[in-house]
Design a protein around this motif. Structure first.
Motif, PDB file in Angstrom:
ATOM      1  N   CYS A 129      26.305  34.815  12.832  1.00 15.99           N
ATOM      2  CA  CYS A 129      25.699  34.199  11.706  1.00 15.99           C
ATOM      3  C   CYS A 129      26.045  32.546  11.749  1.00 15.99           C
ATOM      4  CB  CYS A 129      26.215  34.824  10.421  1.00 15.99           C
ATOM      5  SG  CYS A 129      25.454  36.496   9.966  1.00 15.99           S
ATOM      6  N   PHE A 133      23.189  29.792  11.986  1.00 15.17           N
ATOM      7  CA  PHE A 133      23.185  28.776  10.807  1.00 15.17           C
ATOM      8  C   PHE A 133      22.693  27.116  11.602  1.00 15.17           C
ATOM      9  CE2 PHE A 133      25.793  31.330   7.702  1.00 15.17           C
ATOM     10  CZ  PHE A 133      24.699  31.363   7.090  1.00 15.17           C
ATOM     11  N   PHE A 150      17.235  31.352   7.217  1.00 16.53           N
ATOM     12  CA  PHE A 150      18.451  30.945   6.428  1.00 16.53           C
ATOM     13  C   PHE A 150      18.911  32.267   5.626  1.00 16.53           C
ATOM     14  CE2 PHE A 150      20.459  29.268   2.326  1.00 16.53           C
ATOM     15  CZ  PHE A 150      21.344  28.854   2.798  1.00 16.53           C
ATOM     16  N   TRP A 151      18.092  32.776   4.952  1.00 10.40           N
ATOM     17  CA  TRP A 151      18.214  33.738   3.861  1.00 10.40           C
ATOM     18  C   TRP A 151      18.805  35.062   4.528  1.00 10.40           C
ATOM     19  CZ3 TRP A 151      19.748  32.793  -1.000  1.00 10.40           C
ATOM     20  CH2 TRP A 151      19.392  31.786  -1.683  1.00 10.40           C
ATOM     21  N   THR A 153      20.171  35.373   7.483  1.00  8.28           N
ATOM     22  CA  THR A 153      21.415  34.982   8.075  1.00  8.28           C
ATOM     23  C   THR A 153      22.663  35.037   7.081  1.00  8.28           C
ATOM     24  OG1 THR A 153      20.487  33.666   9.829  1.00  8.28           O
ATOM     25  CG2 THR A 153      22.844  33.402   9.386  1.00  8.28           C
ATOM     26  N   LEU A 154      22.197  34.233   5.784  1.00  8.95           N
ATOM     27  CA  LEU A 154      23.436  34.220   4.676  1.00  8.95           C
ATOM     28  C   LEU A 154      23.700  35.736   4.138  1.00  8.95           C
ATOM     29  CD1 LEU A 154      24.934  32.041   3.144  1.00  8.95           C
ATOM     30  CD2 LEU A 154      22.937  32.490   1.425  1.00  8.95           C
ATOM     31  N   PHE A 158      27.321  37.215   3.993  1.00  5.81           N
ATOM     32  CA  PHE A 158      28.167  37.632   2.725  1.00  5.81           C
ATOM     33  C   PHE A 158      28.695  39.072   3.159  1.00  5.81           C
ATOM     34  CE2 PHE A 158      26.911  33.636   0.862  1.00  5.81           C
ATOM     35  CZ  PHE A 158      27.875  33.173   0.352  1.00  5.81           C
TER      36      PHE A 158
END
Length: 214
Positions: A129, A133, A150-151, A153-154, A158
């Motif tokens: 991840c 980024f 992006f979302w 991976t985020l 998390f």
């Protein structure tokens, strides 16, 4: 406690249903497969029964971890341009699969919750991840928050960061305090899943139009 669990089951199904409208995108197709496998896994676990005194359902997660890591790594790999890094990620799928299954069945780990397997998986996914980024290159006129990669991976970042906080020592908690261990795991795991599926939904919808995620 069941409310926490069934709440993220609902989000899982919603996320899977939304993904079916965007299957023309490779990352979403892979994600839909992962979500479908997740739904089947949870159904099997519910049918087997979650009896912590006789945890027969743990073996299901030992297989799921390998499939989950493989699909997530392929999803993250599709957004990376460095060929050497892509090769390393591909090799890691086979290496992790062998190590995880060897620990589960050769060393008898399948009798227990796959905390060690998930901890290794979490560490690897977090690394991918972080690298992913740096590979995200949105249009110069668009915000990074409009980029579906992006979302996605985020979401994985998390979720697996949260998993490392509890899964690594879950077996120790089970041995010392069964009731408290189950309560803590359900709350933290459910919260991590809520964040995961909400962010995945946002990422999937971003494939429709960059303007949708302003």
């Amino acid at each position: 406690m069941d409310g926490w669990i069934y709440g993220y089951y609902v989000l899982l199904v919603i996320c899977f249903a939304i993904s079916l409208f965007y299957l023309q995108h490779e990352q979403v197709r892979l994600l839909a497969i992962l979500l479908g496998i997740s739904i089947v896994t949870e159904i099997i676990v519910e049918l087997i029964g979650k009896d912590e005194a006789q945890p027969r359902f743990f073996i299901v997660y030992h297989f799921f971890v390998v499939l989950e890591y493989s699909l997530i790594t392929i999803i993250l790999r599709s957004g990376i341009t460095d060929t050497r890094l892509k090769l390393l990620m591909e090799i890691s799928i086979y290496v992790f699969g062998c190590i995880s299954l060897a620990h589960s069945f050769i060393f008898g780990g399948w009798h227990y919750f796959p905390g060690i397997n998930i901890t290794i998986e979490s560490f690897l996914v977090i690394c991918w991840c972080l690298l992913s980024f740096f590979s995200i290159t949105p249009n110069s006129e668009a915000s990074i928050f409009r980029h579906p990669g992006f979302w996605l991976t985020l979401a994985f970042f998390f979720y697996f960061a949260g998993s490392m906080c509890v899964n690594g020592f879950y077996n120790l908690l089970l041995a010392s305090d069964l009731k408290s261990a189950r309560r803590l795991f359900v709350i933290l795991n459910s919260f991590s899943n809520y964040l995961l599926y909400i962010m995945l939904i946002k990422g999937i919808v971003c494939f429709r139009s960059p303007r949708i995620c302003s």
